[in-house]
Design a protein around this motif. Structure first.
Motif, PDB file in Angstrom:
ATOM      1  N   LEU A 139       6.876  12.748   7.584  1.00  0.00           N
ATOM      2  CA  LEU A 139       7.857  13.476   6.873  1.00  0.00           C
ATOM      3  C   LEU A 139       7.339  13.304   5.302  1.00  0.00           C
ATOM      4  O   LEU A 139       7.530  14.303   4.617  1.00  0.00           O
ATOM      5  CB  LEU A 139       9.030  12.761   7.012  1.00  0.00           C
ATOM      6  CG  LEU A 139      10.469  13.050   6.257  1.00  0.00           C
ATOM      7  CD1 LEU A 139      11.594  12.618   6.908  1.00  0.00           C
ATOM      8  CD2 LEU A 139      10.211  12.757   4.654  1.00  0.00           C
ATOM      9  N   LEU A 140       6.768  12.260   5.105  1.00  0.00           N
ATOM     10  CA  LEU A 140       6.223  12.113   3.838  1.00  0.00           C
ATOM     11  C   LEU A 140       5.032  13.216   3.544  1.00  0.00           C
ATOM     12  O   LEU A 140       4.939  13.663   2.521  1.00  0.00           O
ATOM     13  CB  LEU A 140       5.471  10.721   3.584  1.00  0.00           C
ATOM     14  CG  LEU A 140       6.729   9.641   3.587  1.00  0.00           C
ATOM     15  CD1 LEU A 140       6.098   8.177   3.571  1.00  0.00           C
ATOM     16  CD2 LEU A 140       7.555   9.686   2.196  1.00  0.00           C
ATOM     17  N   MET A 141       4.018  13.320   4.532  1.00  0.00           N
ATOM     18  CA  MET A 141       3.118  14.336   4.210  1.00  0.00           C
ATOM     19  C   MET A 141       3.352  15.744   4.219  1.00  0.00           C
ATOM     20  O   MET A 141       2.987  16.379   3.668  1.00  0.00           O
ATOM     21  CB  MET A 141       2.030  14.068   5.774  1.00  0.00           C
ATOM     22  CG  MET A 141       1.419  12.845   5.493  1.00  0.00           C
ATOM     23  SD  MET A 141       0.303  12.384   4.372  1.00  0.00           S
ATOM     24  CE  MET A 141      -1.108  13.444   4.674  1.00  0.00           C
ATOM     25  N   GLN A 142       4.455  16.144   5.043  1.00  0.00           N
ATOM     26  CA  GLN A 142       4.919  17.451   4.939  1.00  0.00           C
ATOM     27  C   GLN A 142       6.137  17.776   4.058  1.00  0.00           C
ATOM     28  O   GLN A 142       6.607  18.729   3.940  1.00  0.00           O
ATOM     29  CB  GLN A 142       5.203  17.894   6.537  1.00  0.00           C
ATOM     30  CG  GLN A 142       6.428  17.216   6.861  1.00  0.00           C
ATOM     31  CD  GLN A 142       6.721  17.742   8.265  1.00  0.00           C
ATOM     32  OE1 GLN A 142       5.769  17.795   9.127  1.00  0.00           O
ATOM     33  NE2 GLN A 142       8.032  17.726   8.914  1.00  0.00           N
ATOM     34  N   ASN A 143       6.524  16.563   3.507  1.00  0.00           N
ATOM     35  CA  ASN A 143       7.685  16.756   2.502  1.00  0.00           C
ATOM     36  C   ASN A 143       9.089  17.520   3.098  1.00  0.00           C
ATOM     37  O   ASN A 143       9.517  18.299   2.544  1.00  0.00           O
ATOM     38  CB  ASN A 143       7.362  17.301   1.258  1.00  0.00           C
ATOM     39  CG  ASN A 143       8.167  17.142  -0.065  1.00  0.00           C
ATOM     40  OD1 ASN A 143       9.002  16.057  -0.186  1.00  0.00           O
ATOM     41  ND2 ASN A 143       8.432  18.373  -0.812  1.00  0.00           N
ATOM     42  N   ARG A 144       9.270  17.174   4.173  1.00  0.00           N
ATOM     43  CA  ARG A 144      10.444  17.757   4.853  1.00  0.00           C
ATOM     44  C   ARG A 144      10.816  17.091   6.126  1.00  0.00           C
ATOM     45  O   ARG A 144       9.961  16.457   6.845  1.00  0.00           O
ATOM     46  CB  ARG A 144       9.943  19.215   5.411  1.00  0.00           C
ATOM     47  CG  ARG A 144      11.085  20.082   5.807  1.00  0.00           C
ATOM     48  CD  ARG A 144      10.581  21.564   6.006  1.00  0.00           C
ATOM     49  NE  ARG A 144      10.420  22.315   4.866  1.00  0.00           N
ATOM     50  CZ  ARG A 144      11.362  22.870   4.126  1.00  0.00           C
ATOM     51  NH1 ARG A 144      12.585  22.953   4.420  1.00  0.00           N
ATOM     52  NH2 ARG A 144      10.887  23.196   2.852  1.00  0.00           N
TER      53      ARG A 144
END
Length: 333
Positions: free
Chosen positions: A239-244
Motif C-alpha cells: 500500500l505504501l509503495m503504490q500509495n493506494r
C-alpha cells in the motif's frame, strides 16, 4: 422574456417567488453538515540502495496542512509479501491433488486401490480394499492429507478461512498475519508521528493525526470481500509503495501502526460486509463511538477514507450495521 409587459409590482412579486427556491437551497447549504473528504496534497517516494524514503503533505479533518517524512529499510519489503495473490480455487485444488496423488502412491496396491478425481469442482477420493476396515483407514489418512495440503496452500499465499455473516465458508487475505509480521518494520512511521505530537498530549492526538494521514491516501473501493478473491487488497508495504488501498488494506496498515505505537493495548478489526474499521481499548470520552467486546470497551475509528472522519467517530451507515449486529470482530495480537 415572459416578464415583458407585466406590471412592476407583479414582476417584483414573480421575481421574489422565483428566488425562493434558491434562497431555501442556500439556507440549507449553510446549516446542513457537509462531508469533508481527504486530500493528499503531495506524495514523494525515493528508492535508494539502502532504504525507501517517503514524504507526504495532506489536509487533516480541520483543513490544516500536515506533513510527514520517514524512511524504511529495504529489508522491510522482505518481511511479508507486498502484493496479494488472487485466490483461484482451481489452482488450490491442483495443489491439493498433487499432495493426494503423492500420498496415494505410498499405498500398497495389494492392499487397496486409490483413485483421486475432480468432480463438480471438488476433489473426489475413492478407496477400495478387500481387507476389513482398510479402505476406511486409508481414506481417513487421505482426508487428513487433503486438509493439511489445503491449509498449507492458504498459508503459503497469505490466505485464511473465514465464515461470513451469512454463514458462507470462504477465504480472505490473512489480515492478522500481515499485522503481526509488519508492525515492527513499520515502527519508523509510528515514531515519525510520535515526534509530531506534543509530548504532553495523550494517545488520542497521535491516533487522530495518523488516522487523517491514512484517510488521505487514495482510496480503492472494496466491492465484495468474498467475490474479490483477494484482488484489490494491498499488504501494508505494498500500500505504501503504490500509495493506494481499499478499506481492508488501510485497516490492516493502521492496525500495524497502532500495534507499533501501543504494543500492549487491545486492538480489534471490525468487518462489515463491504467495509472495515478498527477499535482500540483506550480511555473513551462521551462523544466516542464505542463497541464492547468480551467485556472490554473499544473506541471505534475509521481510517479508510475518503471521508475525513475524526478519531472516535464513524459514519451513519457503519453505525447502522453495528447497531443491528451485522459485523464481525478479529482481535489483533
Amino acid at each position: 422574456m415572459f416578464a415583458i409587459g407585466l406590471p412592476t409590482r407583479l414582476f417584483k412579486s414573480l421575481a421574489l417567488w422565483l428566488a425562493l427556491p434558491l434562497r431555501i437551497a442556500l439556507f440549507l447549504l449553510c446549516f446542513t453538515p457537509v462531508a469533508t473528504y481527504a486530500s493528499q496534497l503531495t506524495f514523494n517516494k525515493t528508492v535508494t540502495p539502502d532504504d525507501i524514503q517517503f514524504k507526504y503533505r495532506w489536509l487533516d479533518n480541520e483543513g490544516t496542512e500536515q506533513t510527514i517524512a520517514f524512511s524504511l529499510p529495504n529489508s522491510a519489503l522482505k518481511v511479508a509479501p507486498t502484493t496479494q495473490a488472487n485466490y483461484k480455487p482451481e489452482i488450490a485444488q491442483r495443489y491439493v491433488t498433487v499432495s493426494l496423488l503423492k500420498e496415494a502412491k505410498k499405498v500398497d496396491p495389494r492392499e487397496a486401490v486409490v483413485s483421486v478425481t475432480h468432480e463438480n469442482d471438488a476433489i473426489n477420493i475413492k478407496v477400495k480394499s478387500t481387507k476389513p476396515n482398510k479402505a476406511d483407514q486409508i481414506l481417513s489418512q487421505l482426508k487428513d492429507v487433503q486438509r493439511t495440503a489445503y491449509t498449507d496452500y492458504l498459508d503459503k499465499h497469505y490466505y485464511t478461512r473465514f465464515t461470513t455473516l451469512f454463514n458462507q465458508q470462504a477465504v480472505k487475505p490473512d489480515h492478522l498475519r500481515y499485522v503481526a509480521q509488519t508492525f515492527e518494520s513499520l515502527r519508523p512511521i509510528s515514531e515519525a508521528f510520535y515526534d509530531k505530537v506534543d509530548r504532553i498530549e495523550n494517545n488520542r492526538a497521535y491516533l487522530q493525526l495518523m488516522t487523517s494521514w491514512v484517510q488521505s491516501i487514495p482510496y480503492d473501493s472494496l466491492e465484495d470481500r468474498v467475490a474479490s478473491n483477494g484482488s484489490g487488497f494491498a499488504p501494508p508495504l505494498g500500500l505504501l509503495m503504490q500509495n493506494r488501498g481499499d478499506c481492508d488494506s488501510k485497516a490492516v496498515l493502521t492496525g500495524a501502526l497502532v500495534r507499533a505505537f501501543l504494543p500492549s493495548t487491545s486492538i480489534i478489526m471490525v468487518f462489515l460486509p463491504h467495509h472495515a474499521l478498527l477499535g482500540v481499548a483506550i480511555n473513551a470520552i462521551s462523544e466516542d463511538e464505542k463497541l464492547e467486546v468480551e467485556g472490554k470497551t473499544y473506541v471505534l475509528f475509521d481510517p479508510t477514507g475518503p471521508a475525513l472522519i475524526p478519531f472516535g467517530d464513524i459514519s451513519e451507515d457503519t453505525k447502522r450495521y453495528i447497531s443491528t449486529g451485522r459485523y464481525q470482530v478479529e482481535h489483533i495480537d
